[in-house]
Design a protein around this motif. Sequence first.
Motif: not given
Length: 106
Positions: A60-62, A64-69
Amino acid sequence: MMKHQKKPENIDCRDSLVEMLSFLTQEERVQLTAMLARKGVETILYLLNPENQALLELTEDKKRAALRMESISEKQFREILSKIEISTRETISEVDHSDTNIRARA
């Protein structure tokens, strides 16, 4: 993971769906059926793509990070990607050197 909504005891969802579809004309139902078939195939093809499978399997953390990109500028994205690639190359290099040292000792 998808959360399933609890179905009210006194309502049959199939009846509600059939009732909603009954408001469509025959032509609209044909178009809807064709669109659902096409979108279903598109979704299956999307899910068969190994890169998409890898993205779906991220923590889930990764995710979220991908979506923030998506919300950052192209310049910021390239800078971050460059740092990640450098870090990855350094890590691979360290592993390669470690493997070489282990084989040399054996």
